[in-house]
Motif scaffolding. Structure first.
Motif, PDB file in Angstrom:
ATOM      1  N   TRP A   1       0.808  -1.220   0.000  1.00 29.56           N
ATOM      2  CA  TRP A   1       0.000   0.000   0.000  1.00 29.56           C
ATOM      3  C   TRP A   1       0.842   1.272   0.000  1.00 29.56           C
ATOM      4  CZ3 TRP A   1      -4.356  -2.308  -0.875  1.00 29.56           C
ATOM      5  CH2 TRP A   1      -4.624  -3.542  -0.270  1.00 29.56           C
TER       6      TRP A   1
ATOM      7  N   TRP B   1      -4.655   6.388  -3.788  1.00 30.08           N
ATOM      8  CA  TRP B   1      -5.492   5.188  -3.746  1.00 30.08           C
ATOM      9  C   TRP B   1      -6.961   5.544  -3.909  1.00 30.08           C
ATOM     10  CZ3 TRP B   1      -3.951   0.710  -4.919  1.00 30.08           C
ATOM     11  CH2 TRP B   1      -2.698   0.213  -4.542  1.00 30.08           C
ATOM     12  N   ILE B   2      -7.386   6.628  -3.326  1.00 27.59           N
ATOM     13  CA  ILE B   2      -8.778   7.063  -3.497  1.00 27.59           C
ATOM     14  C   ILE B   2      -9.053   7.398  -4.956  1.00 27.59           C
ATOM     15  CG2 ILE B   2     -10.421   8.880  -2.905  1.00 27.59           C
ATOM     16  CD1 ILE B   2      -9.130   9.000  -0.136  1.00 27.59           C
ATOM     17  N   ALA B   3      -8.094   8.078  -5.603  1.00 29.09           N
ATOM     18  CA  ALA B   3      -8.271   8.425  -7.018  1.00 29.09           C
ATOM     19  C   ALA B   3      -8.362   7.167  -7.886  1.00 29.09           C
ATOM     20  CB  ALA B   3      -7.118   9.311  -7.474  1.00 29.09           C
TER      21      ALA B   3
ATOM     22  N   GLY C   1      -9.367   4.136  -6.901  1.00 29.42           N
ATOM     23  CA  GLY C   1     -10.636   3.478  -6.612  1.00 29.42           C
ATOM     24  C   GLY C   1     -11.811   4.138  -7.305  1.00 29.42           C
ATOM     25  N   VAL C   2     -11.830   5.483  -7.253  1.00 30.87           N
ATOM     26  CA  VAL C   2     -12.910   6.210  -7.935  1.00 30.87           C
ATOM     27  C   VAL C   2     -12.851   5.976  -9.441  1.00 30.87           C
ATOM     28  CG1 VAL C   2     -13.827   8.506  -8.440  1.00 30.87           C
ATOM     29  CG2 VAL C   2     -13.101   7.940  -6.106  1.00 30.87           C
ATOM     30  N   SER C   3     -11.639   5.931  -9.996  1.00 31.00           N
ATOM     31  CA  SER C   3     -11.486   5.682 -11.433  1.00 31.00           C
ATOM     32  C   SER C   3     -12.025   4.308 -11.817  1.00 31.00           C
ATOM     33  CB  SER C   3     -10.013   5.792 -11.831  1.00 31.00           C
ATOM     34  OG  SER C   3      -9.505   7.074 -11.549  1.00 31.00           O
TER      35      SER C   3
ATOM     36  N   SER D   1       0.038   7.151  -2.145  1.00 33.91           N
ATOM     37  CA  SER D   1      -0.492   7.814  -0.960  1.00 33.91           C
ATOM     38  C   SER D   1      -1.978   7.528  -0.837  1.00 33.91           C
ATOM     39  CB  SER D   1      -0.252   9.322  -1.063  1.00 33.91           C
ATOM     40  OG  SER D   1      -0.964   9.865  -2.172  1.00 33.91           O
ATOM     41  N   ALA D   2      -2.560   7.953   0.265  1.00 35.58           N
ATOM     42  CA  ALA D   2      -3.990   7.716   0.484  1.00 35.58           C
ATOM     43  C   ALA D   2      -4.833   8.407  -0.576  1.00 35.58           C
ATOM     44  CB  ALA D   2      -4.378   8.202   1.884  1.00 35.58           C
ATOM     45  N   VAL D   3      -4.442   9.623  -0.947  1.00 39.38           N
ATOM     46  CA  VAL D   3      -5.187  10.358  -1.972  1.00 39.38           C
ATOM     47  C   VAL D   3      -5.097   9.635  -3.310  1.00 39.38           C
ATOM     48  CG1 VAL D   3      -5.356  12.554  -3.194  1.00 39.38           C
ATOM     49  CG2 VAL D   3      -4.815  12.525  -0.752  1.00 39.38           C
TER      50      VAL D   3
END
Length: 648
Positions: A339, A347-349, A351-353, A343-345
Motif C-alpha cells: 500500500w 489510492w482514493i483516485a 478506486g474512484v477511477s 499515498s492515500a489520496v
C-alpha cells in the motif's frame, strides 16, 4: 501615592521628612512593585532648617542601601559652635575629593545649588556677588511639596565656589554613604553649602552623585547560579579546589575585575531556576534575586515576562532556542509494503477511477447493443462482470475482445483503458521496488505542530522550560504546556531509551546543544532531533529591579558581545566540558536513511503479497463453504417437498 509617583518616572526625589528609615523602606518596597525602571537619586532634607539630622549610621546600615548608592542627605550645622572642627573636616573633604577626581570617580563639571524659596535663607540669584558667580545653570528641577512646604521649591544649578568657611555662617553638609569597599555604610561628606551675607555656594563644587559603581573597591556582591554547562561550570581540579567556568561565569568574573568588586556564590541546587510568586517571594535563581537575597543571578535565563515583574534584566549575552529530541520513527510493517507506493489520496483516485470505468463499461455495452445490434459478451453483460474486467485490466490482464463489428466503440474504450492502466501499474511497480529495497519509516516529528499532534509528553527537571509558552494563546502552545511534565534525572534516564517521550534541548548561537545527564550515547540511538525550534530568546543576567549595577554590566557585556568574545567562550566551553561524540550524534540523528544501503529481498518483504493471498484463499473458502451449504440445504428442501407431495 509613592507608587504613582514612581510610575511617572520622577527623578530625582527630594524628600523632607523626620523619619528617613520609614521613607527609604517605602521607596524600596515600591520599587519592587513598580513597572518603571531607572537609577533613582534621592535628596533628604530635615523638616526645619534649625533641625540637625542625627547620626546617619542607622540609616546607611539598612539593607535597602545595597541598591541606593545615589542617596544624599542635607545636614544643617552651626559654624559658630564648631567652626574649628568643621573647618578641619572640610579641609580633609577637599583633599579627598581632589583624590577622587584624579581617579575619575568624581566629575567636577556637575554642580548643584540648593535654594530655599520663601524661607529666611532665601537669596535671589541677582543678589549673589558677581565675583562669586560662575557660568549659567545647566539644570533646573522643581519639586512641589505638600503641607508646610507647599510653596517651597528646590533649585539645582551652578553656584559660587568658596575656598574657605567664614565665621558666623550657616552651613549645610551634603552627606552620602560610602557604598564601596569593605565598609559601605560609612558616612562621607561630599560638599558643604555656605550661606552668609556675602558668600553663597558650595565649598568644592563636587559632583553630588558620583559614579560609585565604576570602582567598588572590593565591595562584596552576592551572586546565585548553578552548574549548567556551558553557561556555568562548577567543578573541582586535581587539588580538589573549586573551579568556576562557563561563558556566563566568565562574563560575571570580567565584570568583577572591571568594577573591582568581590563576590560570594550562593547555591540553591534543589530549586534551580526557582520561581517568583504573586507576593514577590520565591526561591531559586529568579526568586532569590526578586527577594533581594542576592544581587545578581544567571543560569541561561531568558527574558521571561512572569519574572520581569519582579526582577530586571541586563542586555543580551547571546541567543539560544529550545528544540526537542523526539523518538525516532519506527520501520513500517512489511505487510504494508503493497500500500505504500501510493499515498492515500492516490489510492482514493484509483478506486474512484475503477468505479467510474465500471459504470461506463456497463452503460457503453448496453447502448452499443441497443443502437448497433449484435450480441453482448458475458464480460460486459452485468455490473459484476464489468467490475471484474476493469480490475483485470488494472493488473495488466487482457480483456476479452469483442469480435462483432458493431462493438467498435467498446474496442476503442478498451484500448484507452489499457494505456491508462499500463501507466498506473508502471508507476506502482517502480514505487514498490523502491519500498522493498529501501526501508520505509513512520512520518517523523519535525515541527512543533507535529509534536503537539502526537501528544507525546516532553519532560525536564524544572518548569522553567515552559515559562516562555505560558502566556501564549496559540492552541499549539497550550497543548505543549499541557503535555509538559517535571521528572527527576533518574526517571528521565529510564524513559530515554523507551521511545515514548520527548526531551527538550537548548541550541546555542554556536550551533551546539546543551546535553543533560540523561541523554547519553545509548539514549541517542532511539532519539532524533527536531528540525523546527519550539521557541527562542536572548540569554540575560537577572538583577534586582533598578539595580545600580545594571548599566555598568550592560556596558561590559556589550563590549564582549561586539568583539565576538562571548561566542568564542561559548564554543570553548562546549568543546571543553561537553562530549563531541554526542554533539555529532545529535546533529546526525535527523538523517533517517539506512546506513547499510539497499537490503537483500527476503520473505519478509513479501508479507503484503502473502497477506492478500491468504485473504483471497480465506474468502474463497468461506464463499465455497457457504455455497456448498446452501446447495445441500436446497437439495434436502426439495426432497422434503417431493416426499410430502407423493404422500398427498
Amino acid at each position: 501615592m509613592v507608587y504613582n509617583i514612581a510610575e511617572r518616572g520622577c527623578e530625582p526625589y527630594i524628600v523632607q521628612v523626620r523619619n528617613m528609615r520609614s521613607v527609604i523602606h517605602s521607596f524600596a518596597r515600591t520599587s519592587r512593585r513598580a513597572i518603571t525602571r531607572y537609577s533613582k537619586k534621592f535628596l533628604y532634607l530635615p523638616v526645619t532648617l534649625e533641625d540637625e539630622i542625627p547620626s546617619l549610621e542607622n540609616v546607611f546600615s539598612m539593607k535597602e542601601m545595597n541598591y541606593m548608592p545615589d542617596l544624599i542627605v542635607a545636614r544643617f550645622v552651626n559654624a559658630k559652635k564648631r567652626s574649628d572642627l568643621i573647618q578641619h573636616r572640610y579641609e580633609n573633604m577637599i583633599s579627598k575629593n581632589k583624590h577622587y577626581e584624579s581617579n575619575g570617580i568624581l566629575n567636577s563639571s556637575t554642580d548643584i545649588t540648593i535654594k530655599f524659596i520663601g524661607d529666611r535663607h532665601e537669596k535671589k540669584q541677582s543678589e549673589v556677588p558677581s565675583n562669586n558667580t560662575t557660568m549659567a545653570a545647566k539644570c533646573f528641577i522643581q519639586w512641589g511639596m505638600e503641607g508646610k512646604l507647599a510653596n517651597r521649591f528646590i533649585n539645582l544649578c551652578h553656584a559660587s565656589n568658596l575656598n574657605r568657611i567664614p565665621q558666623n555662617v550657616s552651613v549645610i553638609e551634603i552627606v552620602t554613604l560610602k557604598f564601596v569597599g569593605q565598609t559601605p555604610s560609612r558616612e562621607i561628606v561630599l560638599d558643604a553649602w555656605i550661606t552668609d551675607c556675602q558668600n553663597t555656594g558650595f565649598l568644592t563644587r563636587t559632583n553630588l552623585f558620583p559614579n560609585k559603581i565604576r570602582n567598588l573597591e572590593g565591595r562584596k556582591v552576592n551572586v546565585i547560579t548553578f552548574n549548567y554547562v556551558p553557561f556555568t561550570v562548577i567543578t573541582h581540579d586535581k587539588e580538589k579546589s573549586t573551579v568556576y567556568d562557563g561563558f556566563e561565569m566568565r562574563t560575571f568574573i570580567e565584570c568583577a575585575e572591571k568594577l573591582n568588586f568581590t563576590w560570594k556564590l550562593v547555591l540553591d541546587e534543589e530549586n534551580l531556576w526557582g520561581a517568583v510568586w504573586s507576593n514577590g517571594s520565591g526561591n531559586g535563581v529568579v526568586g532569590m534575586v526578586a527577594e533581594d537575597q542576592v544581587d545578581v543571578g544567571f543560569a541561561g535565563l531568558y527574558y521571561w515576562y512572569s519574572t520581569f515583574l519582579w526582577t530586571d534584566y541586563t542586555t543580551a549575552l547571546s541567543s539560544s532556542g529550545i528544540t526537542c529530541l523526539v523518538p525516532k520513527p519506527k520501520l513500517l510493517p512489511s505487510w504494508m509494503s503493497l500500500w505504500l507506493p501510493f499515498s492515500a489520496v492516490m489510492w482514493i483516485a484509483v478506486g474512484v477511477s475503477i468505479l467510474i470505468i465500471t459504470v461506463v463499461f456497463y452503460t457503453l455495452a448496453k447502448a452499443s447493443n441497443k443502437c448497433l445490434g449484435g450480441a453482448i459478451l458475458n464480460s460486459y453483460a452485468t455490473w459484476i462482470n464489468c467490475f471484474l474486467t476493469t480490475m483485470g485490466m488494472f493488473v495488466l490482464q487482457s480483456p476479452p475482445e469483442p469480435q462483432d463489428a458493431s462493438h467498435r466503440p467498446i474496442k476503442g474504450f478498451v484500448i484507452s483503458l489499457l494505456i491508462f492502466f499500463l501507466l498506473v501499474s508502471s508507476v506502482y511497480s517502480g514505487g514498490l521496488a523502491s519500498i522493498l529495497t529501501v526501508p520505509r519509516y513512520e512520518h517523523p516529528i519535525d515541527t512543533v505542530k507535529e509534536l503537539a499532534d502526537s501528544n507525546l509528553p516532553w519532560v525536564n527537571i524544572h518548569e522553567a522550560w515552559v515559562w516562555s509558552l505560558l502566556d501564549s494563546d496559540d492552541p499549539i502552545s497550550k497543548t505543549l504546556v499541557h503535555n509538559f511534565q517535571v521528572l527527576t534525572e533518574e526517571e528521565m534516564t529510564e524513559l530515554s531509551t523507551q521511545g515514548e517521550t520527548a526531551f527538550p534541548l537548548e541550541k546555542f548561537a554556536s550551533n551546539h546543544y546543551s546535553v543533560p545527564a540523561h541523554i547519553n550515547e545509548t539514549a541517542i540511538q532511539t532519539l532524533r532531533i527536531m528540525k523546527e525550534m519550539m521557541y527562542g530568546s536572548h540569554i540575560t543576567i537577572a538583577t534586582r529591579k533598578s539595580s545600580p549595577y545594571k548599566e555598568s554590566f550592560n556596558q561590559i557585556i556589550s563590549s564582549l558581545y561586539e568583539t565576538g568574545i562571548m561566542l568564542f567562550w561559548e564554543e570553548q566551553m562546549t568543546e571543553r566540558y561537553m562530549s563531541r561524540r554526542l554533539q555529532i550524534a545529535i546533529k546526525q540523528s535527523v538523517i533517517l536513511s539506512n546506513k547499510e544501503g539497499p537490503t537483500q529481498l527476503m520473505v519478509d518483504h513479501l508479507q503484503g503479497a502473502f497477506v492478500i493471498l491468504s485473504l483471497g484463499l480465506a474468502l474463497a473458502t468461506v464463499v465455497f463453504t457457504a455455497e456448498m451449504a446452501y446447495s445441500t440445504i436446497k437439495r434436502h428442501h426439495e426432497r422434503f417437498k417431493d416426499k410430502f407431495r407423493y404422500s398427498d
